[in-house]
Design a protein around this motif. Structure first.
Motif, PDB file in Angstrom:
ATOM      1  N   ARG A  38      13.210  32.708  86.498  1.00 18.40           N
ATOM      2  CA  ARG A  38      13.640  32.660  85.105  1.00 18.40           C
ATOM      3  C   ARG A  38      13.484  34.039  84.470  1.00 18.40           C
ATOM      4  O   ARG A  38      12.683  34.857  84.923  1.00 18.40           O
ATOM      5  CB  ARG A  38      12.858  31.613  84.319  1.00 18.40           C
ATOM      6  N   GLN A  39      14.288  34.250  83.443  1.00 17.44           N
ATOM      7  CA  GLN A  39      14.246  35.522  82.738  1.00 17.44           C
ATOM      8  C   GLN A  39      14.419  35.281  81.248  1.00 17.44           C
ATOM      9  O   GLN A  39      15.452  34.755  80.815  1.00 17.44           O
ATOM     10  CB  GLN A  39      15.327  36.468  83.249  1.00 17.44           C
ATOM     11  N   ALA A  40      13.399  35.657  80.490  1.00 16.07           N
ATOM     12  CA  ALA A  40      13.443  35.568  79.036  1.00 16.07           C
ATOM     13  C   ALA A  40      13.957  36.898  78.477  1.00 16.07           C
ATOM     14  O   ALA A  40      13.860  37.936  79.142  1.00 16.07           O
ATOM     15  CB  ALA A  40      12.053  35.263  78.493  1.00 16.07           C
ATOM     16  N   PRO A  41      14.495  36.889  77.265  1.00 18.41           N
ATOM     17  CA  PRO A  41      15.021  38.129  76.675  1.00 18.41           C
ATOM     18  C   PRO A  41      13.962  39.217  76.634  1.00 18.41           C
ATOM     19  O   PRO A  41      12.824  38.991  76.211  1.00 18.41           O
ATOM     20  CB  PRO A  41      15.421  37.691  75.262  1.00 18.41           C
ATOM     21  N   GLY A  42      14.339  40.397  77.113  1.00 15.46           N
ATOM     22  CA  GLY A  42      13.441  41.536  77.089  1.00 15.46           C
ATOM     23  C   GLY A  42      12.359  41.524  78.144  1.00 15.46           C
ATOM     24  O   GLY A  42      11.494  42.406  78.161  1.00 15.46           O
ATOM     25  N   LYS A  43      12.409  40.543  79.045  1.00 13.45           N
ATOM     26  CA  LYS A  43      11.390  40.450  80.093  1.00 13.45           C
ATOM     27  C   LYS A  43      12.031  40.530  81.461  1.00 13.45           C
ATOM     28  O   LYS A  43      13.230  40.308  81.626  1.00 13.45           O
ATOM     29  CB  LYS A  43      10.602  39.151  79.950  1.00 13.45           C
ATOM     30  N   GLU A  44      11.205  40.825  82.455  1.00  7.34           N
ATOM     31  CA  GLU A  44      11.693  40.869  83.829  1.00  7.34           C
ATOM     32  C   GLU A  44      11.876  39.448  84.362  1.00  7.34           C
ATOM     33  O   GLU A  44      11.255  38.500  83.880  1.00  7.34           O
ATOM     34  CB  GLU A  44      10.709  41.634  84.705  1.00  7.34           C
ATOM     35  N   ARG A  45      12.718  39.344  85.389  1.00  9.48           N
ATOM     36  CA  ARG A  45      12.898  38.065  86.054  1.00  9.48           C
ATOM     37  C   ARG A  45      11.589  37.680  86.747  1.00  9.48           C
ATOM     38  O   ARG A  45      10.988  38.504  87.437  1.00  9.48           O
ATOM     39  CB  ARG A  45      14.034  38.149  87.059  1.00  9.48           C
ATOM     40  N   GLU A  46      11.167  36.433  86.557  1.00  3.33           N
ATOM     41  CA  GLU A  46       9.902  36.012  87.135  1.00  3.33           C
ATOM     42  C   GLU A  46      10.069  34.769  88.002  1.00  3.33           C
ATOM     43  O   GLU A  46      10.930  33.922  87.760  1.00  3.33           O
ATOM     44  CB  GLU A  46       8.858  35.739  86.038  1.00  3.33           C
ATOM     45  N   PHE A  47       9.200  34.692  88.991  1.00  3.85           N
ATOM     46  CA  PHE A  47       9.190  33.581  89.919  1.00  3.85           C
ATOM     47  C   PHE A  47       8.728  32.302  89.230  1.00  3.85           C
ATOM     48  O   PHE A  47       7.806  32.327  88.412  1.00  3.85           O
ATOM     49  CB  PHE A  47       8.244  33.923  91.073  1.00  3.85           C
ATOM     50  N   VAL A  48       9.364  31.179  89.598  1.00  4.96           N
ATOM     51  CA  VAL A  48       8.959  29.868  89.099  1.00  4.96           C
ATOM     52  C   VAL A  48       8.467  28.983  90.248  1.00  4.96           C
ATOM     53  O   VAL A  48       7.353  28.479  90.209  1.00  4.96           O
ATOM     54  CB  VAL A  48      10.121  29.182  88.363  1.00  4.96           C
ATOM     55  N   ALA A  49       9.305  28.796  91.272  1.00  8.91           N
ATOM     56  CA  ALA A  49       8.944  27.899  92.371  1.00  8.91           C
ATOM     57  C   ALA A  49       9.813  28.205  93.581  1.00  8.91           C
ATOM     58  O   ALA A  49      10.916  28.733  93.444  1.00  8.91           O
ATOM     59  CB  ALA A  49       9.129  26.445  91.952  1.00  8.91           C
ATOM     60  N   VAL A  50       9.285  27.852  94.758  1.00 11.10           N
ATOM     61  CA  VAL A  50      10.035  28.044  96.001  1.00 11.10           C
ATOM     62  C   VAL A  50       9.813  26.834  96.898  1.00 11.10           C
ATOM     63  O   VAL A  50       8.759  26.186  96.842  1.00 11.10           O
ATOM     64  CB  VAL A  50       9.622  29.355  96.716  1.00 11.10           C
ATOM     65  N   ILE A  51      10.819  26.523  97.723  1.00 14.42           N
ATOM     66  CA  ILE A  51      10.742  25.420  98.675  1.00 14.42           C
ATOM     67  C   ILE A  51      11.329  25.896  99.997  1.00 14.42           C
ATOM     68  O   ILE A  51      12.310  26.655 100.005  1.00 14.42           O
ATOM     69  CB  ILE A  51      11.474  24.176  98.129  1.00 14.42           C
ATOM     70  N   ASN A  52      10.733  25.459 101.099  1.00 21.68           N
ATOM     71  CA  ASN A  52      11.262  25.919 102.383  1.00 21.68           C
ATOM     72  C   ASN A  52      12.418  25.032 102.826  1.00 21.68           C
ATOM     73  O   ASN A  52      12.801  24.074 102.150  1.00 21.68           O
ATOM     74  CB  ASN A  52      10.159  25.996 103.436  1.00 21.68           C
ATOM     75  N   ARG A  53      12.973  25.362 103.996  1.00 26.34           N
ATOM     76  CA  ARG A  53      14.213  24.717 104.452  1.00 26.34           C
ATOM     77  C   ARG A  53      14.069  23.203 104.598  1.00 26.34           C
ATOM     78  O   ARG A  53      14.984  22.458 104.287  1.00 26.34           O
ATOM     79  CB  ARG A  53      14.647  25.314 105.793  1.00 26.34           C
ATOM     80  N   SER A  54      12.918  22.788 105.084  1.00 30.72           N
ATOM     81  CA  SER A  54      12.725  21.374 105.412  1.00 30.72           C
ATOM     82  C   SER A  54      11.976  20.600 104.342  1.00 30.72           C
ATOM     83  O   SER A  54      11.645  19.428 104.544  1.00 30.72           O
ATOM     84  CB  SER A  54      11.982  21.261 106.743  1.00 30.72           C
ATOM     85  N   SER A  55      11.675  21.229 103.230  1.00 32.43           N
ATOM     86  CA  SER A  55      10.986  20.606 102.087  1.00 32.43           C
ATOM     87  C   SER A  55       9.533  20.256 102.357  1.00 32.43           C
ATOM     88  O   SER A  55       8.938  19.515 101.570  1.00 32.43           O
ATOM     89  CB  SER A  55      11.716  19.324 101.629  1.00 32.43           C
ATOM     90  N   ASP A  56       8.940  20.764 103.420  1.00 30.32           N
ATOM     91  CA  ASP A  56       7.535  20.441 103.656  1.00 30.32           C
ATOM     92  C   ASP A  56       6.587  21.497 103.124  1.00 30.32           C
ATOM     93  O   ASP A  56       5.371  21.398 103.328  1.00 30.32           O
ATOM     94  CB  ASP A  56       7.266  20.170 105.143  1.00 30.32           C
ATOM     95  N   SER A  57       7.121  22.481 102.419  1.00 30.24           N
ATOM     96  CA  SER A  57       6.269  23.482 101.797  1.00 30.24           C
ATOM     97  C   SER A  57       6.871  23.896 100.460  1.00 30.24           C
ATOM     98  O   SER A  57       8.059  24.194 100.375  1.00 30.24           O
ATOM     99  CB  SER A  57       6.119  24.707 102.702  1.00 30.24           C
ATOM    100  N   THR A  58       6.034  23.889  99.420  1.00 31.19           N
ATOM    101  CA  THR A  58       6.436  24.360  98.101  1.00 31.19           C
ATOM    102  C   THR A  58       5.325  25.229  97.529  1.00 31.19           C
ATOM    103  O   THR A  58       4.159  25.130  97.935  1.00 31.19           O
ATOM    104  CB  THR A  58       6.707  23.200  97.126  1.00 31.19           C
ATOM    105  N   TYR A  59       5.718  26.068  96.580  1.00 33.05           N
ATOM    106  CA  TYR A  59       4.732  26.948  95.930  1.00 33.05           C
ATOM    107  C   TYR A  59       5.207  27.203  94.517  1.00 33.05           C
ATOM    108  O   TYR A  59       6.409  27.359  94.271  1.00 33.05           O
ATOM    109  CB  TYR A  59       4.605  28.257  96.715  1.00 33.05           C
ATOM    110  N   TYR A  60       4.251  27.245  93.574  1.00 38.76           N
ATOM    111  CA  TYR A  60       4.603  27.357  92.164  1.00 38.76           C
ATOM    112  C   TYR A  60       3.864  28.513  91.495  1.00 38.76           C
ATOM    113  O   TYR A  60       2.728  28.849  91.865  1.00 38.76           O
ATOM    114  CB  TYR A  60       4.231  26.075  91.431  1.00 38.76           C
ATOM    115  N   ALA A  61       4.487  29.052  90.471  1.00 37.56           N
ATOM    116  CA  ALA A  61       3.791  29.975  89.595  1.00 37.56           C
ATOM    117  C   ALA A  61       2.704  29.209  88.852  1.00 37.56           C
ATOM    118  O   ALA A  61       2.871  28.025  88.519  1.00 37.56           O
ATOM    119  CB  ALA A  61       4.770  30.603  88.613  1.00 37.56           C
ATOM    120  N   ASP A  62       1.607  29.870  88.564  1.00 39.54           N
ATOM    121  CA  ASP A  62       0.506  29.213  87.861  1.00 39.54           C
ATOM    122  C   ASP A  62       0.952  28.658  86.508  1.00 39.54           C
ATOM    123  O   ASP A  62       0.459  27.617  86.068  1.00 39.54           O
ATOM    124  CB  ASP A  62      -0.649  30.199  87.653  1.00 39.54           C
ATOM    125  N   SER A  63       1.893  29.329  85.880  1.00 46.69           N
ATOM    126  CA  SER A  63       2.323  28.944  84.536  1.00 46.69           C
ATOM    127  C   SER A  63       3.065  27.607  84.509  1.00 46.69           C
ATOM    128  O   SER A  63       3.181  26.989  83.443  1.00 46.69           O
ATOM    129  CB  SER A  63       3.209  30.033  83.939  1.00 46.69           C
TER     130      SER A  63
END
Length: 123
Positions: A38-63
């Protein structure tokens, strides 16, 4: 390679929910790891979440941990982001992205990007 199109953004009150979708076309989506940024006005693009190919691994930003959930349906070539308990600080343009080789929080590791969908959370 795949092409990505996001949908589902909009205006919601604080505490509400939205579900974003990212439809993939082209080469096989299941061969890609996928993420949301995601990217808010005036801010850098930031990571939110990721999922691997098979959906057995996910990872989230603390926020967003505990409030957002990433998922995918490879049969439908679609990536999702369920967003609950939304806060005004979640307001941003949300992008989905795909990578054939990386499972990463870094935008530069992703090969393909969608055009973005606006999420606005009012207080």
């Amino acid at each position: 390679q795949v092409q990505l199109v996001e949908s589902g953004g909009g205006l919601v009150q604080a505490g509400g929910s939205l579900r974003l979708s990212c439809a993939a076309s082209g080469r096989t989506f299941s061969s890609y790891n996928a993420g949301w940024f995601r990217q808010a006005p005036g801010k850098e693009r930031e990571f939110v979440a990721v999922i691997n190919r098979s959906s057995d691994s996910t990872y989230y930003a603390d926020s967003v941990k505990g409030r957002f959930a990433i998922s995918r349906d490879n049969a439908k070539n679609t990536l999702y982001l369920q967003m609950n308990s939304l806060k005004p600080e979640d307001t941003a343009v949300y992008y989905c992205a795909a990578s054939r080789s990386s499972y990463s929080t870094l935008p530069r590791r992703y090969d393909v990007w969608g055009q973005g969908t606006q999420v606005t959370v009012s207080s």
